[in-house]
Design an enzyme around this catalytic site. Structure first.
Site, PDB file in Angstrom:
ATOM      1  N   LYS A  22       0.449  -1.140   0.147  1.00  0.00           N
ATOM      2  CA  LYS A  22      -0.189  -0.056   0.445  1.00  0.00           C
ATOM      3  C   LYS A  22       0.625   1.752   0.095  1.00  0.00           C
ATOM      4  CE  LYS A  22      -1.389   1.893   3.666  1.00  0.00           C
ATOM      5  NZ  LYS A  22      -2.134   3.513   3.938  1.00  0.00           N
ATOM      6  N   ASN A  23       1.327   1.484   0.863  1.00  0.00           N
ATOM      7  CA  ASN A  23       2.660   2.554   1.264  1.00  0.00           C
ATOM      8  C   ASN A  23       3.586   2.883  -0.165  1.00  0.00           C
ATOM      9  OD1 ASN A  23       1.650   2.628   3.465  1.00  0.00           O
ATOM     10  ND2 ASN A  23       2.800   2.069   5.035  1.00  0.00           N
ATOM     11  N   ARG A  92      -5.543  10.512   4.279  1.00  0.00           N
ATOM     12  CA  ARG A  92      -4.631  11.645   4.464  1.00  0.00           C
ATOM     13  C   ARG A  92      -3.267  11.568   3.520  1.00  0.00           C
ATOM     14  NH1 ARG A  92      -0.446  12.850   7.259  1.00  0.00           N
ATOM     15  NH2 ARG A  92      -0.194  14.423   7.874  1.00  0.00           N
ATOM     16  N   CYS A 116      -5.252  12.961  12.046  1.00  0.00           N
ATOM     17  CA  CYS A 116      -6.169  11.164  11.809  1.00  0.00           C
ATOM     18  C   CYS A 116      -5.861  10.941  13.695  1.00  0.00           C
ATOM     19  CB  CYS A 116      -5.550  10.562  10.799  1.00  0.00           C
ATOM     20  SG  CYS A 116      -4.378   9.647  11.257  1.00  0.00           S
ATOM     21  N   ARG A 121      -0.738  15.028  12.757  1.00  0.00           N
ATOM     22  CA  ARG A 121       0.371  14.368  11.480  1.00  0.00           C
ATOM     23  C   ARG A 121       0.698  15.405  10.409  1.00  0.00           C
ATOM     24  NH1 ARG A 121      -1.953   8.358   9.725  1.00  0.00           N
ATOM     25  NH2 ARG A 121       0.679   8.736   9.002  1.00  0.00           N
ATOM     26  N   PRO A 122       1.194  16.188  11.045  1.00  0.00           N
ATOM     27  CA  PRO A 122       1.420  17.736  10.279  1.00  0.00           C
ATOM     28  C   PRO A 122       1.716  17.737   9.467  1.00  0.00           C
ATOM     29  CG  PRO A 122       3.901  17.108  11.995  1.00  0.00           C
ATOM     30  CD  PRO A 122       1.987  16.077  12.222  1.00  0.00           C
ATOM     31  N   ILE A 123       2.185  18.593   8.394  1.00  0.00           N
ATOM     32  CA  ILE A 123       2.516  18.619   7.018  1.00  0.00           C
ATOM     33  C   ILE A 123       3.590  19.897   6.931  1.00  0.00           C
ATOM     34  CG2 ILE A 123       1.212  17.273   5.650  1.00  0.00           C
ATOM     35  CD1 ILE A 123       0.166  19.787   4.461  1.00  0.00           C
ATOM     36  N   ASP A 124       4.073  20.273   7.530  1.00  0.00           N
ATOM     37  CA  ASP A 124       5.111  21.574   7.969  1.00  0.00           C
ATOM     38  C   ASP A 124       6.528  21.596   7.131  1.00  0.00           C
ATOM     39  OD1 ASP A 124       5.486  19.199   9.753  1.00  0.00           O
ATOM     40  OD2 ASP A 124       6.913  20.802  10.510  1.00  0.00           O
ATOM     41  N   LEU A 125       6.632  19.306   7.018  1.00  0.00           N
ATOM     42  CA  LEU A 125       7.818  20.043   6.066  1.00  0.00           C
ATOM     43  C   LEU A 125       7.660  19.200   4.940  1.00  0.00           C
ATOM     44  CD1 LEU A 125       9.594  16.533   9.277  1.00  0.00           C
ATOM     45  CD2 LEU A 125       9.966  18.969   8.512  1.00  0.00           C
ATOM     46  N   ASP A 305       4.356   0.723  12.207  1.00  0.00           N
ATOM     47  CA  ASP A 305       3.159   0.018  11.420  1.00  0.00           C
ATOM     48  C   ASP A 305       2.371  -1.558  11.760  1.00  0.00           C
ATOM     49  OD1 ASP A 305       2.550   2.234  10.358  1.00  0.00           O
ATOM     50  OD2 ASP A 305       2.505   1.274   8.166  1.00  0.00           O
ATOM     51  N   ARG A 397      -8.765  -0.701   4.424  1.00  0.00           N
ATOM     52  CA  ARG A 397      -7.703   1.197   3.620  1.00  0.00           C
ATOM     53  C   ARG A 397      -6.458   0.135   3.275  1.00  0.00           C
ATOM     54  NH1 ARG A 397      -5.755   4.186   7.703  1.00  0.00           N
ATOM     55  NH2 ARG A 397      -4.611   4.699   5.687  1.00  0.00           N
TER      56      ARG A 397
HETATM   57  C1  UD1 Z   1       3.675   6.306   6.472  1.00  0.00           C
HETATM   58  C2  UD1 Z   1       3.273   5.481   6.126  1.00  0.00           C
HETATM   59  C3  UD1 Z   1       2.505   4.923   7.353  1.00  0.00           C
HETATM   60  C4  UD1 Z   1       3.910   4.923   8.535  1.00  0.00           C
HETATM   61  C5  UD1 Z   1       4.614   6.146   8.726  1.00  0.00           C
HETATM   62  C6  UD1 Z   1       5.634   5.490   9.880  1.00  0.00           C
HETATM   63  C7  UD1 Z   1       2.640   6.452   3.751  1.00  0.00           C
HETATM   64  C8  UD1 Z   1       1.278   6.252   3.285  1.00  0.00           C
HETATM   65  N1  UD1 Z   1       1.882   6.182   5.256  1.00  0.00           N
HETATM   66  O1  UD1 Z   1       3.071   7.920   6.336  1.00  0.00           O
HETATM   67  O2  UD1 Z   1       2.391   3.672   7.379  1.00  0.00           O
HETATM   68  O3  UD1 Z   1       3.176   4.238   9.989  1.00  0.00           O
HETATM   69  O4  UD1 Z   1       4.990   6.187   7.282  1.00  0.00           O
HETATM   70  O5  UD1 Z   1       7.077   5.343   9.155  1.00  0.00           O
HETATM   71  O6  UD1 Z   1       3.644   5.854   3.022  1.00  0.00           O
HETATM   72  N2  UD1 Z   1       5.958  14.926  10.813  1.00  0.00           N
HETATM   73  C9  UD1 Z   1       6.353  16.261  10.968  1.00  0.00           C
HETATM   74  N3  UD1 Z   1       6.053  16.270   9.932  1.00  0.00           N
HETATM   75  C10 UD1 Z   1       5.589  16.599   8.809  1.00  0.00           C
HETATM   76  C11 UD1 Z   1       5.675  15.136   7.979  1.00  0.00           C
HETATM   77  C12 UD1 Z   1       5.793  14.067   9.296  1.00  0.00           C
HETATM   78  O7  UD1 Z   1       6.336  16.688  11.965  1.00  0.00           O
HETATM   79  O8  UD1 Z   1       5.710  17.544   7.758  1.00  0.00           O
HETATM   80  C13 UD1 Z   1       6.651  13.443  11.459  1.00  0.00           C
HETATM   81  C14 UD1 Z   1       4.688  13.048  11.845  1.00  0.00           C
HETATM   82  O9  UD1 Z   1       4.445  13.685  12.766  1.00  0.00           O
HETATM   83  C15 UD1 Z   1       5.450  11.580  12.575  1.00  0.00           C
HETATM   84  C16 UD1 Z   1       6.384  11.503  12.008  1.00  0.00           C
HETATM   85  O10 UD1 Z   1       7.238  12.431  11.267  1.00  0.00           O
HETATM   86  O11 UD1 Z   1       5.828  11.855  14.497  1.00  0.00           O
HETATM   87  C17 UD1 Z   1       6.560  10.452  10.619  1.00  0.00           C
HETATM   88  O12 UD1 Z   1       6.315  10.222   9.908  1.00  0.00           O
HETATM   89  P1  UD1 Z   1       5.818  10.640   8.266  1.00  0.00           P
HETATM   90  O13 UD1 Z   1       6.980   9.778   8.073  1.00  0.00           O
HETATM   91  O14 UD1 Z   1       5.686  11.828   7.372  1.00  0.00           O
HETATM   92  O15 UD1 Z   1       4.811   9.516   8.002  1.00  0.00           O
HETATM   93  P2  UD1 Z   1       3.938   9.472   6.438  1.00  0.00           P
HETATM   94  O16 UD1 Z   1       4.847   9.828   5.289  1.00  0.00           O
HETATM   95  O17 UD1 Z   1       2.341  10.170   7.009  1.00  0.00           O
END
Ligand code: UD1
Length: 421
Positions: A22-23, A92, A116, A121-125, A305, A397
């Site tokens: 899936k990922n 998401r 969620c 789950r921020p997207i700032d990065l 996961d 999902r």
């Molecule tokens: C992806 C996977 C998810 C898995 C996760 C961690 C997909 C579709 N999803 O999720 O199944 O559980 O990796 O292996 O591939 N963070 C920030 N800012 C950002 C982005 C992330 O602070 O802009 C933080 C998150 O809150 C979290 C950490 O980084 O604490 C890791 O998140 P991330 O690796 O980005 O997970 P996803 O890409 O959402």
């Protein structure tokens, strides 16, 4: 309301093919937007998230069809560059379309993906990376408006190795002029797979799957074929089920090289795991023993996961297991549901202590999130009596036809689909 009924206590046996990841499939489908041509993506699992990605592609004006595990996308025509709120809410990881839409169209309008079930789950990065590549990013209430007449290669130093931010950076960089360096990149196998697909599109990518990824923009090809890698988390779910319930199963199409941390943990629990090419056999003859403290972390650490499914097996182990969840803030929502099945678990912040009990018992439980739902399936297979799992939308999902798969492994399971009132 649809439910999955499981009558547990049976040993599992049989052979099953592991679905595509899936990922991996989601970022690859997002990447098809870059191309302006035809893509054939094979080994796609039949998941609601995959259908959500297909609906996004269609909304953008692409042609996209799913048939027998293959998604065909024709992205020659893109007629819009927004993702409506309804599609953003369905999945998401819709945010992964930001980079490709921006690179292809010069602008992208998305609604902010909400927090969620795993906590904020921020997207700032993701947004910082788009800005570094030259985009103007405006956050307007719940909307996100990004514009860039031209994206230019840049150096993106990620403070944490976020999977999504690494992927979005690679996807936008693929359409940028010049070279992008991503440091402290996430090293998950799914990122390596995205890199492979981008190479097929004619993008010069090096280091995908390592901490430093280099992307030189440019998509020349108009046709690409790709086979998605196996789902290491689905494989971990089946290994966990046999560790908890006992038995002897073979997983075909498992990439064991990508599963070292998971295989190590289940071996410590007493599972006999042997590897033969892309086939993995898992034999469990006795009650599991605790694997030692499980600390989740970015790849190659123990995957967050797989934490819930391993916890379900630890619930029937001979002794206590400590879990430390370092990736997400709220990843123990399955715990109260496991307790309903007879598990003995205490949570304190990011730490959970599981005291193994000899037998779990069937109960009515609710899936709280995707992998938490999978943990309930594992526990139900090991429990005595009937378990009824509701809120299957979460499980759908990430697992295609899960009841059928369990039955192929000799589990007693039945899915009852009822229309919601
Ligand atoms: C992806 C996977 C998810 C898995 C996760 C961690 C997909 C579709 N999803 O999720 O199944 O559980 O990796 O292996 O591939 N963070 C920030 N800012 C950002 C982005 C992330 O602070 O802009 C933080 C998150 O809150 C979290 C950490 O980084 O604490 C890791 O998140 P991330 O690796 O980005 O997970 P996803 O890409 O959402």
């Amino acid at each position: 309301m649809s439910v999955l009924k499981i009558w547990g206590g049976e040993r599992l046996s049989g052979r099953i093919a592991v679905q595509g990841a899936k990922n991996s499939v989601l970022p690859v489908l997002a990447a098809t937007v870059l191309e302006g041509g035809e893509s054939v993506i094979r080994n796609c699992p039949d998941l609601t998230d995959v259908h959500a990605a297909i609906d996004i592609l269609r909304h953008l004006g692409c042609e996209a069809e799913f048939e027998d595990g293959t998604v065909r996308v024709d992205s020659r025509k893109i007629t819009r560059c927004d993702i409506p709120d309804e599609l953003m809410r369905r999945m998401r990881s819709s945010v992964i379309f930001l980079g490709p839409i921006l690179a292809r169209c010069g602008e992208a309008t998305l609604s902010m993906p909400g927090g969620c079930e795993l906590g904020p789950r921020p997207i700032d990065l993701h947004l910082k990376a788009m800005r570094l590549l030259g985009a103007d990013v405006k956050e307007n209430g719940g909307d996100l408006i990004c514009k860039a007449a031209k994206l230019t290669g840049a150096r993106i130093d990620l403070p944490i190795p976020s999977v999504g931010a690494t992927e979005n950076s690679m996807l936008a960089a693929a359409g940028a002029e010049g070279v992008t360096f991503i440091t402290n990149a996430a090293r998950e196998p799914e990122i390596r797979d995205l890199g492979e697909y981008l190479k097929k599109l004619g993008v010069n990518v090096t280091g995908a799957g390592t901490s430093t990824v280099t992307v030189e923009g440019g998509t020349a090809r108009a046709y690409a074929e790709h086979t998605v890698i196996p789902d290491r988390i689905a494989a971990a779910t089946y290994i966990s089920a046999v560790t908890a319930a006992g038995g002897d199963i073979a997983l075909v199409n498992a990439d064991t090289g990508d599963m070292r941390a998971v295989i190590g943990a289940f071996r410590r629990m007493g599972a006999r795991i042997t590897e033969n090419g892309d086939e993995l056999r898992c034999v469990m003859e006795k009650r599991p023993v605790p694997p030692g403290t499980i600390i989740t972390g970015p790849y190659p650490g123990f995957p967050t996961d797989a934490q819930p499914v391993l916890m379900a097996a630890a619930a029937v182990a001979e002794g206590a297991t400590a879990f430390v969840e370092t990736v997400f803030q709220n990843r123990y929502r399955h715990v109260p549901e496991l307790i309903r099945l007879g598990a003995d678990i205490r949570v304190d912040g990011r730490v959970a202590i599981v005291e193994g009990t000899k037998k779990l018992h069937g109960a009515k439980v609710e899936a709280t999130d995707l992998r938490g739902g999978a943990a309930l399936i594992v526990a139900a297979l090991a429990a005595e009596g009937e378990t009824e799992i509701s809120r299957l939308c979460h499980i759908d999902r990430g697992y295609g036809k899960i009841a059928d798969s369990l039955m192929m492994l000799g589990g007693r399971a039945e899915r009852i689909d009822r229309k919601d009132k």
